[in-house]
Design a protein around this motif. Structure first.
Motif, PDB file in Angstrom:
ATOM      1  N   GLY A   1       0.827  -1.204   0.000  1.00  0.00           N
ATOM      2  CA  GLY A   1       0.000   0.000   0.000  1.00  0.00           C
ATOM      3  C   GLY A   1       0.861   1.254   0.000  1.00  0.00           C
ATOM      4  N   ILE A   2       0.218   2.391  -0.167  1.00  0.00           N
ATOM      5  CA  ILE A   2       0.907   3.685  -0.146  1.00  0.00           C
ATOM      6  C   ILE A   2       0.257   4.591   0.887  1.00  0.00           C
ATOM      7  CG2 ILE A   2       1.457   5.796  -1.428  1.00  0.00           C
ATOM      8  CD1 ILE A   2       1.424   4.171  -3.986  1.00  0.00           C
ATOM      9  N   VAL A   3       1.088   5.204   1.725  1.00  0.00           N
ATOM     10  CA  VAL A   3       0.667   6.303   2.603  1.00  0.00           C
ATOM     11  C   VAL A   3       1.630   7.440   2.332  1.00  0.00           C
ATOM     12  CG1 VAL A   3       0.503   7.122   4.979  1.00  0.00           C
ATOM     13  CG2 VAL A   3      -0.298   4.837   4.404  1.00  0.00           C
ATOM     14  N   SER A   4       1.119   8.598   1.933  1.00  0.00           N
ATOM     15  CA  SER A   4       2.039   9.701   1.628  1.00  0.00           C
ATOM     16  C   SER A   4       1.420  11.049   1.978  1.00  0.00           C
ATOM     17  CB  SER A   4       2.428   9.682   0.144  1.00  0.00           C
ATOM     18  OG  SER A   4       1.394  10.138  -0.681  1.00  0.00           O
ATOM     19  N   LEU A   5       2.301  11.988   2.287  1.00  0.00           N
ATOM     20  CA  LEU A   5       1.933  13.387   2.477  1.00  0.00           C
ATOM     21  C   LEU A   5       3.020  14.245   1.837  1.00  0.00           C
ATOM     22  CD1 LEU A   5       0.771  13.438   6.225  1.00  0.00           C
ATOM     23  CD2 LEU A   5      -0.703  13.621   4.210  1.00  0.00           C
ATOM     24  N   LYS A   6       2.721  15.496   1.593  1.00  0.00           N
ATOM     25  CA  LYS A   6       3.708  16.392   1.013  1.00  0.00           C
ATOM     26  C   LYS A   6       4.872  16.613   1.982  1.00  0.00           C
ATOM     27  CE  LYS A   6       0.994  18.893  -2.400  1.00  0.00           C
ATOM     28  NZ  LYS A   6       0.555  20.216  -2.898  1.00  0.00           N
TER      29      LYS A   6
ATOM     30  N   LYS B   1      -4.833   6.076   7.657  1.00  0.00           N
ATOM     31  CA  LYS B   1      -4.815   5.025   6.640  1.00  0.00           C
ATOM     32  C   LYS B   1      -3.739   3.984   6.934  1.00  0.00           C
ATOM     33  CE  LYS B   1      -6.982   4.395   3.854  1.00  0.00           C
ATOM     34  NZ  LYS B   1      -8.094   3.397   3.866  1.00  0.00           N
ATOM     35  N   LEU B   2      -2.655   4.394   7.575  1.00  0.00           N
ATOM     36  CA  LEU B   2      -1.594   3.446   7.928  1.00  0.00           C
ATOM     37  C   LEU B   2      -2.146   2.292   8.764  1.00  0.00           C
ATOM     38  CD1 LEU B   2       1.381   2.556   8.256  1.00  0.00           C
ATOM     39  CD2 LEU B   2       1.527   4.122  10.209  1.00  0.00           C
ATOM     40  N   PHE B   3      -3.020   2.608   9.725  1.00  0.00           N
ATOM     41  CA  PHE B   3      -3.562   1.574  10.611  1.00  0.00           C
ATOM     42  C   PHE B   3      -4.528   0.653   9.868  1.00  0.00           C
ATOM     43  CE2 PHE B   3      -2.688   5.262  13.465  1.00  0.00           C
ATOM     44  CZ  PHE B   3      -1.567   4.724  14.077  1.00  0.00           C
ATOM     45  N   ASP B   4      -5.218   1.186   8.851  1.00  0.00           N
ATOM     46  CA  ASP B   4      -6.103   0.338   8.049  1.00  0.00           C
ATOM     47  C   ASP B   4      -5.295  -0.713   7.291  1.00  0.00           C
ATOM     48  OD1 ASP B   4      -8.306   1.778   8.888  1.00  0.00           O
ATOM     49  OD2 ASP B   4      -8.315   3.110   7.154  1.00  0.00           O
TER      50      ASP B   4
END
Length: 399
Positions: free
Chosen positions: A297-302, A314-317
């Protein structure tokens, strides 16, 4: 205790805010409290009612009217916030003598509703800070008017000062509030997380690769969540073009909605990408087949210093479903991922480093399999919402 819980977003709407509000209020109810939820009618639902009260799973749910948010106009969104603040305040007057009024941000006007209801009911006021909304709005350029930003900051500081207790979702937020002069004893850190029942191995209910014409032997990379201004997903779409030239078996799937989605779809179309698919949002229960097929999966922010004290829910999902994650968020999020063997880090908005991490993951199947078997244990031990509710319960009783 009788608790008024103010949250504009609540199921059946889909999202992190809705999930946290439902789980936390339900868990507090299981601990013996009388919960009264002030929320709005779902944004995509037509209703001729101004107000509605229902009881679901021991929760008393009060829905009230608000101006629809089209997500395309700042003025319309502000009208949505203010109209809900007013209508939820009226709903809150119908609750008989609560002990605590619990209002959750980032929408600051919910805090205003909570504050005034606490004064009228002579109850304690608890303000939950799920993100630093004013700071985020400024760095993302969502509000250019400096006067409005300054007024919003004054409102934010007012709510911090007037709250009898403040709940934050990261240690970094706690440090930020302390730097503003808020006493440490007034702040509790209650992380995001998942309920134990949500921690499981996903099952295939449908063959998504066959249904959506995704190559059978593809290495599937999933992003499921808000496609907004903060996520920095333009980097991922750009990377997809170069990745296809290196390894054509890698396929990208985006599921969600947000203000940046149309721009990303156009970007992918302009680049003539054949290894990427965009889909509409789906309820969490319908995502199980997608998690089953997902390799990472991908979790990202600027790349912003403020995001280093943010932990995307979303990381915990992903962790709950045993899905390893490529994490483009430094700071606390990176620490959680590395400490709990939940994925690989890449530098935010760094296309080259994203490709490096992705190829490293694809070529390390043994490592990915190990992550899948260990991360759920760490999640249930450290980010269990039933345990977190007990921690919150203790803070509320101390009031």
């Amino acid at each position: 205790m009788r608790i008024i819980y103010v949250s504009q977003h609540f199921p059946p709407e889909i999202g992190a805010a809705q999930g946290r509000a439902f789980d936390m209020s339900s868990n507090l109810s299981e601990l013996g409290h009388d919960l009264h939820i002030l929320t709005s009618f779902p944004n995509n639902m037509k209703s001729n009612k101004l107000f509605e009260k229902k009881k679901t799973n021991k929760l008393n749910i009060y829905r009230s009217i608000s101006i629809k948010d089209t997500k395309s106009s700042s003025f319309r969104r502000l009208a949505n916030y203010i109209s809900f603040a007013i209508s939820s305040f009226i709903s809150g007057l119908r609750v008989r003598k609560p002990d605590i009024v619990y209002a959750t941000s980032p929408q600051l006007f919910q805090g205003v509703t909570g504050y005034f209801l606490s004064k009228i009911h002579r109850a304690k006021f608890v303000f939950e800070v799920r993100d630093l909304w004013v700071d985020f709005a400024e760095i993302l350029g969502q509000f250019q008017n400096k006067r409005l930003l300054n007024l919003a900051r004054k409102l934010e500081r007012f709510l911090y000062k007037k709250a009898d207790h403040i709940v934050v979702v990261t240690n970094g937020y706690k440090d930020k509030l302390i730097s503003l002069g808020i006493p440490e004893t007034k702040i509790s850190v209650i992380y995001n997380g998942v309920n134990p029942s949500d921690i499981k191995s996903p099952t295939r209910k449908i063959d998504i690769k066959e249904q959506y014409n995704i190559p059978k032997d593809s290495f599937l990379v999933l992003y499921a969540g808000n496609i907004g201004a903060a996520q920095g997903l333009k980097t991922v779409v750009n990377a997809a073009r170069k990745v296809n030239q290196i390894d054509s078996s890698i396929f990208f799937l985006f599921i969600g909605e947000g203000v940046e989605k149309d721009a990303l779809v156009k970007q992918a179309r302009d680049l003539k990408l054949t290894n990427i698919l965009f889909m509409d949002s789906l309820p969490k229960k319908d995502l199980e087949s997608f998690y089953y097929e997902t390799d990472i999966g991908i979790v990202s922010l600027k790349k912003q210093p403020l995001f280093e004290i943010t932990i995307p829910s979303k990381l915990f999902d992903y962790m709950a479903m045993g899905v390893p994650t490529l994490v483009g968020v430094d700071g606390e999020t990176r620490e959680i991922v590395e400490k709990n063997s939940a994925g690989l880090f890449f530098e935010p908005e760094n296309e080259k480093d994203f490709i490096r991490a992705l190829l490293e993951a694809k070529n390390s199947q043994v490592t990915l399999d190990h992550m899948k078997t260990t991360m759920q244990y760490h999640l249930s031990d450290n980010f269990n919402r039933k345990k977190l509710a007990k921690k919150l319960n203790k803070s509320l009783l101390n009031l």
